[in-house]
Design an enzyme around this catalytic site. Structure first.
Site, PDB file in Angstrom:
ATOM      1  N   ARG A 143       0.852  -1.192   0.000  1.00 31.15           N
ATOM      2  CA  ARG A 143       0.000   0.000   0.000  1.00 31.15           C
ATOM      3  C   ARG A 143       0.882   1.233   0.000  1.00 31.15           C
ATOM      4  O   ARG A 143       2.071   1.167   0.287  1.00 31.15           O
ATOM      5  CB  ARG A 143      -0.929   0.018   1.214  1.00 31.15           C
ATOM      6  CG  ARG A 143      -0.241   0.251   2.558  1.00 31.15           C
ATOM      7  CD  ARG A 143      -1.287   0.505   3.634  1.00 31.15           C
ATOM      8  NE  ARG A 143      -0.736   0.596   4.964  1.00 31.15           N
ATOM      9  CZ  ARG A 143      -0.198   1.686   5.506  1.00 31.15           C
ATOM     10  NH1 ARG A 143      -0.074   2.788   4.773  1.00 31.15           N
ATOM     11  NH2 ARG A 143       0.237   1.682   6.753  1.00 31.15           N
ATOM     12  N   ASN A 197       8.653   5.873   4.609  1.00 32.11           N
ATOM     13  CA  ASN A 197       7.965   6.863   5.424  1.00 32.11           C
ATOM     14  C   ASN A 197       8.594   8.234   5.288  1.00 32.11           C
ATOM     15  O   ASN A 197       9.773   8.377   4.953  1.00 32.11           O
ATOM     16  CB  ASN A 197       8.004   6.448   6.904  1.00 32.11           C
ATOM     17  CG  ASN A 197       6.634   6.096   7.441  1.00 32.11           C
ATOM     18  OD1 ASN A 197       5.658   6.771   7.157  1.00 32.11           O
ATOM     19  ND2 ASN A 197       6.564   5.030   8.218  1.00 32.11           N
ATOM     20  N   ASN A 233       2.050   5.072   1.294  1.00 29.95           N
ATOM     21  CA  ASN A 233       2.233   5.625   2.624  1.00 29.95           C
ATOM     22  C   ASN A 233       2.496   7.132   2.523  1.00 29.95           C
ATOM     23  O   ASN A 233       1.869   7.807   1.722  1.00 29.95           O
ATOM     24  CB  ASN A 233       3.368   4.874   3.339  1.00 29.95           C
ATOM     25  CG  ASN A 233       3.215   4.859   4.839  1.00 29.95           C
ATOM     26  OD1 ASN A 233       2.113   5.011   5.353  1.00 29.95           O
ATOM     27  ND2 ASN A 233       4.297   4.670   5.559  1.00 29.95           N
ATOM     28  N   GLU A 291       4.723  -6.254   6.423  1.00 28.69           N
ATOM     29  CA  GLU A 291       6.114  -6.028   6.801  1.00 28.69           C
ATOM     30  C   GLU A 291       6.257  -5.924   8.314  1.00 28.69           C
ATOM     31  O   GLU A 291       5.511  -5.216   8.975  1.00 28.69           O
ATOM     32  CB  GLU A 291       6.640  -4.743   6.167  1.00 28.69           C
ATOM     33  CG  GLU A 291       8.108  -4.494   6.399  1.00 28.69           C
ATOM     34  CD  GLU A 291       8.984  -5.502   5.697  1.00 28.69           C
ATOM     35  OE1 GLU A 291       9.975  -5.937   6.288  1.00 28.69           O
ATOM     36  OE2 GLU A 291       8.659  -5.872   4.553  1.00 28.69           O
ATOM     37  N   ASP A 298       9.523   7.560  11.835  1.00 28.76           N
ATOM     38  CA  ASP A 298       8.275   7.542  11.066  1.00 28.76           C
ATOM     39  C   ASP A 298       8.188   8.824  10.240  1.00 28.76           C
ATOM     40  O   ASP A 298       9.141   9.182   9.560  1.00 28.76           O
ATOM     41  CB  ASP A 298       7.093   7.360  12.016  1.00 28.76           C
ATOM     42  CG  ASP A 298       5.886   6.709  11.353  1.00 28.76           C
ATOM     43  OD1 ASP A 298       5.513   7.115  10.237  1.00 28.76           O
ATOM     44  OD2 ASP A 298       5.297   5.790  11.946  1.00 28.76           O
TER      45      ASP A 298
END
Length: 230
Positions: free
Chosen positions: A42, A93, A44, A63, A142
């Protein structure tokens, strides 16, 4: 990401779309682009650079935070079309761009690494290097953003904090939060002097404030987010 003209570019599980916020809620106007990705992947985080190019990453839904190379990738979308510019990410990210537009930061959360690239005027990335590596109680890098002084603010997934790093990678400041899974941060407010911090509640039932949105005045201003311009 803001789209020049009207609306936003929004990343869904398997595609990017042109999204408008209307009276009765968001509406998908049309599909923008659908990169080819492995099954189970997907899209991100994303960011727009100073010249209006969109940078975004992908990740596998399965993952694990193992540090092993994954099947996520980094993409660039601009007037020349879509290009896959890097790969091998576990969880791609937090793209962020330095104030002068010459450095792009991108993290692999699964590996605990923030990479830095030299970003040329034509959008080419070169000189990928390991800029930061997280360990132990720091959690995993992140989402992130840059301020006007070139400081890089990084959310710590599993670390309960947001940290500011100087351009040379030196840790400058840490903001501790009452939620461990910190997902991203962005500057806002009329003067861009408020840092908004998002957190996740998934798997954190014991944390009363997990999943909350926090705001802090960090003493430095952020950068205005450019609009995407194809």
């Amino acid at each position: 990401m803001l789209l020049a003209g009207a609306g936003f570019i929004a990343g869904l599980a398997s595609r990017l779309v042109h999204l408008r916020l209307e009276e009765h809620g968001p509406r998908i106007v049309d599909d923008w682009v659908t990169p080819e990705e492995p099954a189970g992947n997907r899209f991100n985080d994303a960011a727009v650079d100073t010249l209006g190019r969109l940078w975004f990453g992908s990740m596998s839904e399965n993952e694990q935070e193992s540090g092993e190379p994954g099947q996520g990738a980094l993409y660039r979308l601009d007037g020349a079309g879509l290009r896959r510019v890097d790969h091998g990410y576990g969880v791609a990210n937090g793209p962020a761009v330095s104030p002068d537009g010459r450095t792009l930061y991108h993290s692999d959360t699964a590996a605990g690494i923030v990479y830095a690239y030299e970003l040329a005027a034509d959008g080419e990335l070169t000189g990928r290097r390991e800029h930061l590596r997280f360990h132990g109680a720091q959690g995993y890098p992140d989402g992130m953003t840059c301020d006007v002084e070139g400081g890089l603010w990084v959310a710590h997934w599993g670390g309960g904090r947001v940290s500011r790093f100087l351009p040379d990678g030196t840790l400058d400041e840490t903001l501790l939060l009452p939620a461990s899974r910190v997902t991203s941060c962005a500057f806002g407010g009329p003067e861009l002097d408020q840092l908004y911090i998002t957190t996740a509640a998934d798997g954190r039932d014991q944390e009363a404030l997990a999943g909350s949105l926090f705001r802090v005045a960090p003493g430095v201003r952020g950068l205005a987010s450019p609009m995407f311009s194809a």
